[in-house]
Design a protein around this motif. Sequence first.
Motif, PDB file in Angstrom:
ATOM      1  N   SER A 162       0.836  -1.203   0.000  1.00  0.00           N
ATOM      2  CA  SER A 162       0.000   0.000   0.000  1.00  0.00           C
ATOM      3  C   SER A 162       0.870   1.251   0.000  1.00  0.00           C
ATOM      4  O   SER A 162       1.891   1.307   0.682  1.00  0.00           O
ATOM      5  CB  SER A 162      -0.903   0.018   1.243  1.00  0.00           C
ATOM      6  N   TYR A 163       0.440   2.240  -0.787  1.00  0.00           N
ATOM      7  CA  TYR A 163       1.152   3.521  -0.899  1.00  0.00           C
ATOM      8  C   TYR A 163       0.144   4.649  -1.024  1.00  0.00           C
ATOM      9  O   TYR A 163      -0.860   4.489  -1.713  1.00  0.00           O
ATOM     10  CB  TYR A 163       1.988   3.586  -2.185  1.00  0.00           C
ATOM     11  N   ALA A 164       0.475   5.785  -0.418  1.00  0.00           N
ATOM     12  CA  ALA A 164      -0.373   6.957  -0.635  1.00  0.00           C
ATOM     13  C   ALA A 164       0.014   7.625  -1.950  1.00  0.00           C
ATOM     14  O   ALA A 164      -0.836   8.033  -2.730  1.00  0.00           O
ATOM     15  CB  ALA A 164      -0.250   7.937   0.518  1.00  0.00           C
ATOM     16  N   SER A 165       1.339   7.747  -2.186  1.00  0.00           N
ATOM     17  CA  SER A 165       1.736   8.389  -3.449  1.00  0.00           C
ATOM     18  C   SER A 165       2.372   7.373  -4.385  1.00  0.00           C
ATOM     19  O   SER A 165       2.968   6.398  -3.938  1.00  0.00           O
ATOM     20  CB  SER A 165       2.711   9.541  -3.236  1.00  0.00           C
ATOM     21  N   ILE A 166       2.247   7.649  -5.649  1.00  0.00           N
ATOM     22  CA  ILE A 166       2.790   6.715  -6.631  1.00  0.00           C
ATOM     23  C   ILE A 166       3.696   7.433  -7.617  1.00  0.00           C
ATOM     24  O   ILE A 166       3.649   8.641  -7.771  1.00  0.00           O
ATOM     25  CB  ILE A 166       1.685   6.023  -7.454  1.00  0.00           C
ATOM     26  N   GLN A 167       4.480   6.619  -8.267  1.00  0.00           N
ATOM     27  CA  GLN A 167       5.280   7.097  -9.395  1.00  0.00           C
ATOM     28  C   GLN A 167       4.712   6.399 -10.607  1.00  0.00           C
ATOM     29  O   GLN A 167       4.496   5.196 -10.562  1.00  0.00           O
ATOM     30  CB  GLN A 167       6.698   6.562  -9.187  1.00  0.00           C
ATOM     31  N   SER A 168       4.454   7.108 -11.662  1.00  0.00           N
ATOM     32  CA  SER A 168       4.102   6.384 -12.884  1.00  0.00           C
ATOM     33  C   SER A 168       4.749   7.090 -14.062  1.00  0.00           C
ATOM     34  O   SER A 168       4.918   8.303 -14.061  1.00  0.00           O
ATOM     35  CB  SER A 168       2.586   6.260 -13.048  1.00  0.00           C
ATOM     36  N   VAL A 243       7.511   3.139 -25.175  1.00  0.00           N
ATOM     37  CA  VAL A 243       8.667   3.877 -24.660  1.00  0.00           C
ATOM     38  C   VAL A 243       8.185   4.640 -23.430  1.00  0.00           C
ATOM     39  O   VAL A 243       7.137   5.297 -23.472  1.00  0.00           O
ATOM     40  CB  VAL A 243       9.222   4.856 -25.717  1.00  0.00           C
ATOM     41  N   ARG A 244       8.913   4.496 -22.305  1.00  0.00           N
ATOM     42  CA  ARG A 244       8.463   5.119 -21.050  1.00  0.00           C
ATOM     43  C   ARG A 244       9.587   5.911 -20.395  1.00  0.00           C
ATOM     44  O   ARG A 244      10.759   5.518 -20.481  1.00  0.00           O
ATOM     45  CB  ARG A 244       8.014   4.048 -20.053  1.00  0.00           C
ATOM     46  N   ALA A 245       9.212   6.992 -19.716  1.00  0.00           N
ATOM     47  CA  ALA A 245      10.198   7.807 -18.994  1.00  0.00           C
ATOM     48  C   ALA A 245       9.510   8.527 -17.839  1.00  0.00           C
ATOM     49  O   ALA A 245       8.281   8.663 -17.834  1.00  0.00           O
ATOM     50  CB  ALA A 245      10.825   8.827 -19.939  1.00  0.00           C
ATOM     51  N   THR A 246      10.302   8.985 -16.867  1.00  0.00           N
ATOM     52  CA  THR A 246       9.694   9.612 -15.675  1.00  0.00           C
ATOM     53  C   THR A 246       9.079  10.975 -15.983  1.00  0.00           C
ATOM     54  O   THR A 246       8.210  11.425 -15.257  1.00  0.00           O
ATOM     55  CB  THR A 246      10.716   9.794 -14.535  1.00  0.00           C
ATOM     56  N   LYS A 280      -2.900   5.690 -27.131  1.00  0.00           N
ATOM     57  CA  LYS A 280      -2.719   7.073 -26.668  1.00  0.00           C
ATOM     58  C   LYS A 280      -1.470   7.222 -25.796  1.00  0.00           C
ATOM     59  O   LYS A 280      -1.011   6.269 -25.176  1.00  0.00           O
ATOM     60  CB  LYS A 280      -3.946   7.502 -25.884  1.00  0.00           C
ATOM     61  N   THR A 281      -0.957   8.426 -25.775  1.00  0.00           N
ATOM     62  CA  THR A 281       0.217   8.746 -24.959  1.00  0.00           C
ATOM     63  C   THR A 281      -0.241   9.132 -23.554  1.00  0.00           C
ATOM     64  O   THR A 281      -1.159   9.941 -23.399  1.00  0.00           O
ATOM     65  CB  THR A 281       0.979   9.911 -25.634  1.00  0.00           C
ATOM     66  N   TYR A 282       0.379   8.523 -22.546  1.00  0.00           N
ATOM     67  CA  TYR A 282       0.031   8.842 -21.149  1.00  0.00           C
ATOM     68  C   TYR A 282       1.120   9.725 -20.546  1.00  0.00           C
ATOM     69  O   TYR A 282       2.315   9.483 -20.758  1.00  0.00           O
ATOM     70  CB  TYR A 282      -0.068   7.568 -20.293  1.00  0.00           C
ATOM     71  N   ASP A 283       0.690  10.712 -19.746  1.00  0.00           N
ATOM     72  CA  ASP A 283       1.648  11.548 -19.015  1.00  0.00           C
ATOM     73  C   ASP A 283       2.129  10.817 -17.757  1.00  0.00           C
ATOM     74  O   ASP A 283       1.439   9.928 -17.257  1.00  0.00           O
ATOM     75  CB  ASP A 283       0.974  12.857 -18.553  1.00  0.00           C
ATOM     76  N   ASN A 284       3.275  11.254 -17.237  1.00  0.00           N
ATOM     77  CA  ASN A 284       3.677  10.780 -15.904  1.00  0.00           C
ATOM     78  C   ASN A 284       2.658  11.280 -14.883  1.00  0.00           C
ATOM     79  O   ASN A 284       1.931  12.240 -15.148  1.00  0.00           O
ATOM     80  CB  ASN A 284       5.077  11.292 -15.556  1.00  0.00           C
ATOM     81  N   PHE A 285       2.587  10.639 -13.711  1.00  0.00           N
ATOM     82  CA  PHE A 285       1.647  11.084 -12.673  1.00  0.00           C
ATOM     83  C   PHE A 285       2.306  12.193 -11.859  1.00  0.00           C
ATOM     84  O   PHE A 285       3.368  11.998 -11.270  1.00  0.00           O
ATOM     85  CB  PHE A 285       1.250   9.917 -11.765  1.00  0.00           C
ATOM     86  N   SER A 313       7.578   0.916  -8.128  1.00  0.00           N
ATOM     87  CA  SER A 313       7.182   0.203  -9.347  1.00  0.00           C
ATOM     88  C   SER A 313       7.034   1.210 -10.493  1.00  0.00           C
ATOM     89  O   SER A 313       6.690   2.370 -10.280  1.00  0.00           O
ATOM     90  CB  SER A 313       5.884  -0.572  -9.121  1.00  0.00           C
ATOM     91  N   LEU A 314       7.308   0.777 -11.698  1.00  0.00           N
ATOM     92  CA  LEU A 314       7.365   1.723 -12.805  1.00  0.00           C
ATOM     93  C   LEU A 314       6.379   1.395 -13.920  1.00  0.00           C
ATOM     94  O   LEU A 314       6.762   1.024 -15.017  1.00  0.00           O
ATOM     95  CB  LEU A 314       8.790   1.785 -13.368  1.00  0.00           C
ATOM     96  N   GLY A 315       5.100   1.518 -13.628  1.00  0.00           N
ATOM     97  CA  GLY A 315       4.095   1.342 -14.669  1.00  0.00           C
ATOM     98  C   GLY A 315       3.719   2.686 -15.262  1.00  0.00           C
ATOM     99  O   GLY A 315       4.377   3.698 -15.038  1.00  0.00           O
ATOM    100  N   SER A 316       2.642   2.679 -16.038  1.00  0.00           N
ATOM    101  CA  SER A 316       2.117   3.920 -16.612  1.00  0.00           C
ATOM    102  C   SER A 316       0.607   3.898 -16.475  1.00  0.00           C
ATOM    103  O   SER A 316      -0.006   2.836 -16.535  1.00  0.00           O
ATOM    104  CB  SER A 316       2.492   4.035 -18.085  1.00  0.00           C
ATOM    105  N   LEU A 317       0.029   5.074 -16.274  1.00  0.00           N
ATOM    106  CA  LEU A 317      -1.405   5.162 -16.004  1.00  0.00           C
ATOM    107  C   LEU A 317      -2.019   6.299 -16.798  1.00  0.00           C
ATOM    108  O   LEU A 317      -1.407   7.363 -16.911  1.00  0.00           O
ATOM    109  CB  LEU A 317      -1.635   5.500 -14.522  1.00  0.00           C
ATOM    110  N   ASP A 318      -3.254   6.101 -17.275  1.00  0.00           N
ATOM    111  CA  ASP A 318      -3.898   7.239 -17.941  1.00  0.00           C
ATOM    112  C   ASP A 318      -4.322   8.298 -16.925  1.00  0.00           C
ATOM    113  O   ASP A 318      -4.611   9.434 -17.293  1.00  0.00           O
ATOM    114  CB  ASP A 318      -5.040   6.793 -18.869  1.00  0.00           C
TER     115      ASP A 318
END
Length: 393
Positions: A162-168, A243-246, A280-285, A313-318
């Motif tokens: 469990s996390y309050a903040s995430i990185q995507s 292709v993914r980046a922070t 579609k292209t997703y932005d970082n969170f 963890s390094l996923g991507s989210l819309d």
Amino acid sequence: MKGMILEMYKINEEIDKIFNELIELSEYIYNNPELGNQEFLSSKAHIDFLTKYGFKVEEHFIGIETAFKAVYDSNKPGPTIALLDEYDALPGVGHGCGHNMIGAVGTGTGIIISKFLDEIGGKIFVIGTPAEETNGAKVDMANQGVFNDIDAVLMAHPADESYASIQSLAIEAIEFEFIGKAAHAASDPEKGINALDAVIGTFNGINALRQHIESSARIHGIITEGGVAANIVPEKAVANFYVRATTKKYLTELIEKVKNCARAGALSSGAELKISNYEKTYDNFASNKFFDKLLLENMKKYDVEQLMDNNTSLGSLDAGNVSHKCPAVHPMFSISKTPLVAHTKEFAKATLTSYAYKQMKSIIGALSQTGIDLLTNADLLKKIKSDFDNAIK
Ligand SMILES: [Zn+2]
Ligand SMILES: [Zn+2]
């Protein structure tokens, strides 16, 4: 509103009233897995549920068949808070990402907050956002200004911690289509242009590039077309990459280098190259430190277990695109005490356990409390908004 303890008690009391129905909702979605943009049963189940509890629902929201926007308006001035539902499944593994629980949590939280809204004022939206795994509807919604007048967005995703903040990561889905020339591979090879060679050249270029990119960036691809028979020089070959980046900025830089690998593949083989985006292209969170802090306190208050500090963890989210339009949180809540791999049948099954339901109840409590805090504490909302303005500028 009264003091914190009374509120917590009141919120938990409201959750108890609908919790069995929320479990049924999550299990119904689990038992009827539908791929992105085909979530007809799943979206209808949420619409029926929200309608039953007094929400007014706009179906086919922004022209997407399985999207909706449900509204509960106190008709008193106050902020607008939105919950986001997801309910798309994955091919082969059903609800291997647990989106059956995301919908139940969003719909449940929206209803819980609505119970207090006539007293405290403001407006609640529950927005059904299809196809998170592929062609995220949140991207269109963000582009069309859906989140511009919303003060804060909340949702939550199941996980094994469990996390309050995430990185995507920001992500772009890029397709390279190479057109060569067919010829008999043995009798007339010199007359052919081998499109598959262009794809292989592209992969080799990208494999070399990988040594020289930021360690958090990701490039991964497959060959979707590579010729039709071994005795025909492949006339057409296609490769799809993610292709993914922070950050969006680094992603833009990296995409150009990846395209150059494909251009080199085309040049060396003589094939023509067409470049397009297949999703579609997703932005970082863009996370918000005050919003995350408030949520973290409430996750502790409502006893969300396995709460960790740093999400790595390094996923991507819309939802990343939403977070660039208004303050947003996207916490993770653990549904298993043992490690789980996302996008597997085991992950899907974990959404049905009593531990998952215990955690679902806690996260609904934490999100409801956070929503009510924002609706009742103008200073807090102001701080979160100025943090958002600073981060996005
Ligand atoms: Zn997923
Ligand atoms: Zn997911």
